[in-house]
Design a protein around this motif. Structure first.
Motif, PDB file in Angstrom:
ATOM      1  N   LEU A 132       4.577   4.067  -4.563  1.00 39.85           N
ATOM      2  CA  LEU A 132       5.588   5.118  -4.685  1.00 39.85           C
ATOM      3  C   LEU A 132       6.666   4.736  -5.701  1.00 39.85           C
ATOM      4  N   LEU A 133       7.096   3.481  -5.684  1.00 38.48           N
ATOM      5  CA  LEU A 133       8.089   3.032  -6.661  1.00 38.48           C
ATOM      6  C   LEU A 133       7.527   3.082  -8.083  1.00 38.48           C
ATOM      7  N   ARG A 134       6.290   2.640  -8.255  1.00 41.58           N
ATOM      8  CA  ARG A 134       5.678   2.669  -9.596  1.00 41.58           C
ATOM      9  C   ARG A 134       5.600   4.096 -10.132  1.00 41.58           C
ATOM     10  N   ALA A 135       5.195   5.026  -9.300  1.00 42.52           N
ATOM     11  CA  ALA A 135       5.110   6.422  -9.733  1.00 42.52           C
ATOM     12  C   ALA A 135       6.491   6.968 -10.075  1.00 42.52           C
ATOM     13  N   THR A 136       7.498   6.582  -9.299  1.00 42.99           N
ATOM     14  CA  THR A 136       8.857   7.057  -9.521  1.00 42.99           C
ATOM     15  C   THR A 136       9.454   6.497 -10.803  1.00 42.99           C
ATOM     16  N   ASN A 169       0.787  -1.236   0.000  1.00 43.51           N
ATOM     17  CA  ASN A 169       0.000   0.000   0.000  1.00 43.51           C
ATOM     18  C   ASN A 169       0.820   1.288   0.000  1.00 43.51           C
ATOM     19  N   VAL A 170       2.095   1.210   0.367  1.00 40.64           N
ATOM     20  CA  VAL A 170       2.915   2.421   0.448  1.00 40.64           C
ATOM     21  C   VAL A 170       4.106   2.360  -0.501  1.00 40.64           C
ATOM     22  N   ILE A 171       4.966   1.367  -0.312  1.00 43.00           N
ATOM     23  CA  ILE A 171       6.228   1.305  -1.050  1.00 43.00           C
ATOM     24  C   ILE A 171       6.013   1.089  -2.544  1.00 43.00           C
ATOM     25  N   VAL A 172       5.226   0.078  -2.916  1.00 43.92           N
ATOM     26  CA  VAL A 172       5.050  -0.256  -4.339  1.00 43.92           C
ATOM     27  C   VAL A 172       4.408   0.884  -5.133  1.00 43.92           C
ATOM     28  N   LYS A 180      18.739 -14.989  -1.851  1.00 41.46           N
ATOM     29  CA  LYS A 180      17.866 -14.239  -0.945  1.00 41.46           C
ATOM     30  C   LYS A 180      16.655 -13.725  -1.705  1.00 41.46           C
ATOM     31  N   LYS A 181      15.590 -13.446  -0.980  1.00 39.89           N
ATOM     32  CA  LYS A 181      14.353 -12.974  -1.588  1.00 39.89           C
ATOM     33  C   LYS A 181      13.985 -11.614  -1.003  1.00 39.89           C
ATOM     34  N   PRO A 182      14.371 -10.522  -1.684  1.00 41.48           N
ATOM     35  CA  PRO A 182      13.985  -9.205  -1.180  1.00 41.48           C
ATOM     36  C   PRO A 182      12.478  -8.986  -1.321  1.00 41.48           C
ATOM     37  N   ASP A 183      11.947  -8.015  -0.577  1.00 42.30           N
ATOM     38  CA  ASP A 183      10.511  -7.730  -0.628  1.00 42.30           C
ATOM     39  C   ASP A 183      10.097  -7.224  -2.006  1.00 42.30           C
ATOM     40  N   VAL A 184      10.907  -6.371  -2.600  1.00 40.81           N
ATOM     41  CA  VAL A 184      10.632  -5.824  -3.931  1.00 40.81           C
ATOM     42  C   VAL A 184      11.961  -5.753  -4.677  1.00 40.81           C
ATOM     43  N   MET A 185      11.927  -6.063  -5.974  1.00 39.11           N
ATOM     44  CA  MET A 185      13.106  -5.893  -6.820  1.00 39.11           C
ATOM     45  C   MET A 185      12.705  -5.107  -8.059  1.00 39.11           C
TER      46      MET A 185
END
Length: 178
Positions: free
Chosen positions: A19-23, A14-17, A59-64
């Motif tokens: 913001l990343l998509r908009a960026t 709800n927050v990070i993704v 490793k599996k990061p939350d977002v790549m």
């Protein structure tokens, strides 16, 4: 406080993704892909498998955030996110994991492109206070990195390797099991 009820997944979704998509929208030099499936890092897997004969998981990061160029996939950004309210140990563990993923990604790009200097960077993001400024910086760095990556890959294909020595080893930050 309502924030302590949010799970890490809710915060990422709800927050990070968004913001990343908009960026990352409308970057030059082609599109960039955003993976939120906590998929295995190719760079981390390559490093782990280079040391052993058996297949090991990366490793599996939350977002790549990754880019495909010349039929190769390059991981450019790793995001690790703790819950908004989380213990210091969780934040430290995520910091160490992010540090290792970022080093693996930079090493993976250096091997694939035979870069002659540290002209390319992999970005690791953990929850920060100045997120808007970070995302603007992220966008600018990715624009530069994408063009450097394309140029380096073209040179790697057309020119013999110049740097035959392995890159210097970078140590990881201290890690405790407490």
């Amino acid at each position: 406080m309502i924030y302590d009820k949010f799970s890490e997944g809710t915060y990422v979704t709800n927050v990070i993704v968004p913001l990343l998509r908009a960026t990352l929208e409308d970057l030059p030099n082609g599109c960039i892909c955003l993976s939120t499936a906590e998929r295995q890092s190719l760079a981390s897997k390559a490093r782990k498998n280079s040391r052993t004969n058996k297949e090991r998981m990366g490793k599996k990061p939350d977002v790549m955030v990754f880019n495909q160029y010349a039929e190769k996939t390059f991981e450019l950004v790793y995001v690790e996110s703790s819950r908004i309210v989380s213990c210091a140990t969780k934040k430290t563990n995520d910091n160490v994991k992010l540090w290792r993923e970022t080093l693996d990604g930079a090493s993976f790009v250096n091997i694939a492109c035979r870069l002659t200097s540290n002209q390319f960077g992999i970005i690791g993001i953990q929850r920060v206070k100045a997120l808007a400024r970070l995302l603007i910086t992220l966008r600018n760095v990715l624009i530069v990195n994408k063009s450097l990556l394309a140029r380096a890959l073209e040179q790697a294909v057309t020119n013999p390797p110049r740097n035959v020595h392995s890159s210097p080893i970078v140590s990881t930050p201290p890690y405790s099991l407490n």
